[in-house]
Design an enzyme around this catalytic site. Structure first.
Site, PDB file in Angstrom:
ATOM      1  CB  VAL A   1       0.829   1.360   5.943  1.00 11.83           C
ATOM      2  CG1 VAL A   1      -0.076   2.327   6.686  1.00 11.83           C
ATOM      3  CG2 VAL A   1       0.154   0.868   4.668  1.00 11.83           C
TER       4      VAL A   1
ATOM      5  CB  ALA B   1      -3.190  16.266  18.195  1.00 10.69           C
TER       6      ALA B   1
ATOM      7  CB  VAL C   1     -12.926   1.106   4.664  1.00  8.05           C
ATOM      8  CG1 VAL C   1     -13.850   1.103   3.450  1.00  8.05           C
ATOM      9  CG2 VAL C   1     -13.313  -0.011   5.631  1.00  8.05           C
TER      10      VAL C   1
ATOM     11  N   GLY D   1      -8.345   3.205   1.975  1.00 10.29           N
ATOM     12  CA  GLY D   1      -7.081   3.919   2.197  1.00 10.29           C
ATOM     13  C   GLY D   1      -7.240   5.331   2.710  1.00 10.29           C
TER      14      GLY D   1
ATOM     15  CD  GLU E   1      -4.406  -6.610   0.321  1.00  9.97           C
ATOM     16  OE1 GLU E   1      -4.110  -7.101   1.416  1.00  9.97           O
ATOM     17  OE2 GLU E   1      -4.475  -5.388   0.135  1.00  9.97           O
TER      18      GLU E   1
ATOM     19  CE  LYS F   1      -9.765  -2.461   1.260  1.00  9.95           C
ATOM     20  NZ  LYS F   1      -9.113  -2.329  -0.047  1.00  9.95           N
TER      21      LYS F   1
ATOM     22  N   GLY G   1      -1.447   2.803  -0.749  1.00  9.02           N
ATOM     23  CA  GLY G   1      -0.211   3.592  -0.868  1.00  9.02           C
ATOM     24  C   GLY G   1       0.278   4.054   0.483  1.00  9.02           C
TER      25      GLY G   1
HETATM   26  N1  HSE Z   1      -4.857  -4.432  -2.194  1.00  9.02           N
HETATM   27  C1  HSE Z   1      -5.678  -3.341  -1.743  1.00  9.02           C
HETATM   28  C2  HSE Z   1      -6.234  -2.671  -2.989  1.00  9.02           C
HETATM   29  C3  HSE Z   1      -4.842  -2.382  -0.925  1.00  9.02           C
HETATM   30  O1  HSE Z   1      -5.840  -3.003  -4.102  1.00  9.02           O
HETATM   31  O2  HSE Z   1      -7.129  -1.828  -2.852  1.00  9.02           O
HETATM   32  C4  HSE Z   1      -5.624  -1.480  -0.019  1.00  9.02           C
HETATM   33  O3  HSE Z   1      -6.475  -2.127   0.855  1.00  9.02           O
END
Ligand code: HSE
Length: 436
Positions: A14, A33, A132, A134, A190, A205, A302
């Site tokens: 990230v 911005a 939350v 992505g 993860e 989340k 991602g």
């Molecule tokens: N491991 C998480 C997923 C990554 O699979 O959604 C993003 O939080």
């Protein structure tokens, strides 16, 4: 144009994506911005590791405290994950009057109440869009876009790895363990994949979503969490035959008795849009009293999708720098003094419909015994399938869909069914939601 200086904690997937997008879209971003946004200082655990981004012009260190303590830095972007060191660094940044942007769901879910209180006392912002789902701007949608509504419930596919596994099991009939290995190979899971498959990541989340939907403190320890490890290919196929899909959902609902806060595999009608969210994609369905149902869909992980959310937060912070503290969007959507402690319902009190898979002897009277146990407890059957016993087997799988019943009543019925001589092993129970 004046500059805002960013200190980056973490230069992995990230962090690298954030540097890349900030460089590639520098002009578009600064047009929005009103200031130039530059990463000037970054910390990474191993400076010799190959990176996905070019770090030219960025001062590098292995010591994240150096970045946090750098007086040049206006905004600290925390992308190291975990809730130990990250918590310390974020609290130090706040103490020094720096704004913080984080993608760290565990940190916010577990320590958000403390962190937001510290930020409010110091007059700084802690922004967490990327924590939350992505790249989906779900925090902004719920906190701002839906602020006219009394939110009634929300349900989300908020773990991409779990969704990828269930999708592969359905499409290719692959076993759970094989698909998990594939998800790890593809880099979706993860660091500890039990966080994905046991629902902990989704619970982090959901904790955040429920707080901003209902205006209550973050209560990660109150989330009922059940993973997908017990789901078999047979369950996926049976659900399909009955017109349902199994999705690993985070669900939070306002009821007259309290707030439901639960993560578990769920059968949902296949005709719902959210039932067709496949692979690693995420989606969150939110029911507001004024707007009705709204659905937010996109990549939940991602490098660049997550960077998209991180940078949107940075832009928001830059726009509000210098504005009166009262003009900011409150951290948990509701004004801090209007956050209410609400009762979180015990899972036994929650009412849902159920899918049951029972392995039972194929002989007269067994079905009558099963239906009597359910009937005696007021549990009404909606549909039923009896599978042919497999070659050489005397037991058969009986699949039942029930109408709504309180979980404690269903637990009671399941315990009695499991004690029958005619029943082998545990009853497989999957909750069902119509999401209508
Ligand atoms: N491991 C998480 C997923 C990554 O699979 O959604 C993003 O939080």
């Amino acid at each position: 144009m004046s500059q805002v200086k960013i200190g980056l904690l973490g230069l992995g997937t990230v962090g690298g994506g954030t540097v890349n997008v900030l460089k590639r879209n520098a002009q578009e971003i600064s047009r929005r911005a009103g200031k130039e946004i530059v990463v000037v200082h970054a910390a990474a655990r191993d400076l010799n590791k190959p990176r996905i981004c070019d770090t030219d012009g960025i001062k590098l260190t292995t010591n994240p405290a150096e970045v946090v303590n750098d007086p040049e830095i206006d905004i600290v972007v925390e992308l190291i994950g975990g809730d130990g060191l990250a918590r310390e660094l974020v609290l130090t940044a706040i103490e020094q009057g720096k704004h913080v942007v984080t993608a760290n769901k565990a940190l916010i879910a577990k320590h958000g109440n403390e962190i937001f209180a510290a930020a409010e006392a110091k007059g700084v912002i802690v922004a967490y869009e990327a924590a939350v789902a992505g790249g989906i701007p779900i925090i902004k949608a719920v906190r701002e876009g839906l602020s006219a509504n009394r939110i009634e419930w929300l349900a989300g596919i908020i773990n991409g790895t779990g969704n990828f596994i269930l999708t592969e099991m359905r499409d290719n009939g692959t076993d759970f363990a094989d698909v998990l290995a594939e998800a790890q190979r593809l880099g979706y899971a993860e660091a500890d994949p039990t966080f994905d498959v046991e629902g902990i990541d989704a619970a982090h989340k959901l904790t955040i979503l429920a707080s901003i939907a209902f205006g209550m403190p973050l209560q990660f320890d109150k989330v009922y969490t059940e993973g997908i490890t017990k789901i078999t290919g047979d369950d996926v196929a049976c659900a399909e035959k009955l017109g349902y899909r199994i999705k690993h959902l985070g669900i939070s609902r306002r009821t007259t008795n309290g707030i439901e806060l639960r993560v578990h595999p769920t059968l949902i009608p296949e005709r719902r849009l959210i039932a067709n969210v496949d692979g690693v994609m995420n989606a969150v369905l939110v029911q507001g009293d004024a707007v009705g149902p709204t659905l937010y869909y996109g990549p939940g992980a991602g490098d660049e999708p997550t960077a998209s959310a991180v940078i949107a937060d940075v832009v928001d912070v830059v726009r509000t720098m210098g504005a009166a503290v009262d003009n900011r969007v409150p951290h948990l959507a509701f004004q801090a003094d209007a956050i209410n402690n609400m009762t979180i319902l015990d899972m036994g009190e929650v009412e849902t419909s159920y899918y049951l898979r029972i392995s039972a002897a194929d002989r007269p009277g067994v079905m009558a015994e099963l239906t009597k146990i359910l009937g005696d407890r007021g549990i009404s059957i909606e549909a039923m399938i009896q599978q042919e016993p497999a070659e050489g087997e005397s037991n058969t799988n009986i699949i039942m869909l029930t109408h709504k019943v309180q979980e404690k009543c269903m637990n009671d019925a399941i315990a009695i069914i499991e004690s029958l001589d005619a029943v082998a092993g545990e009853v497989m129970r999957i909750r069902m939601e119509s999401l209508s």
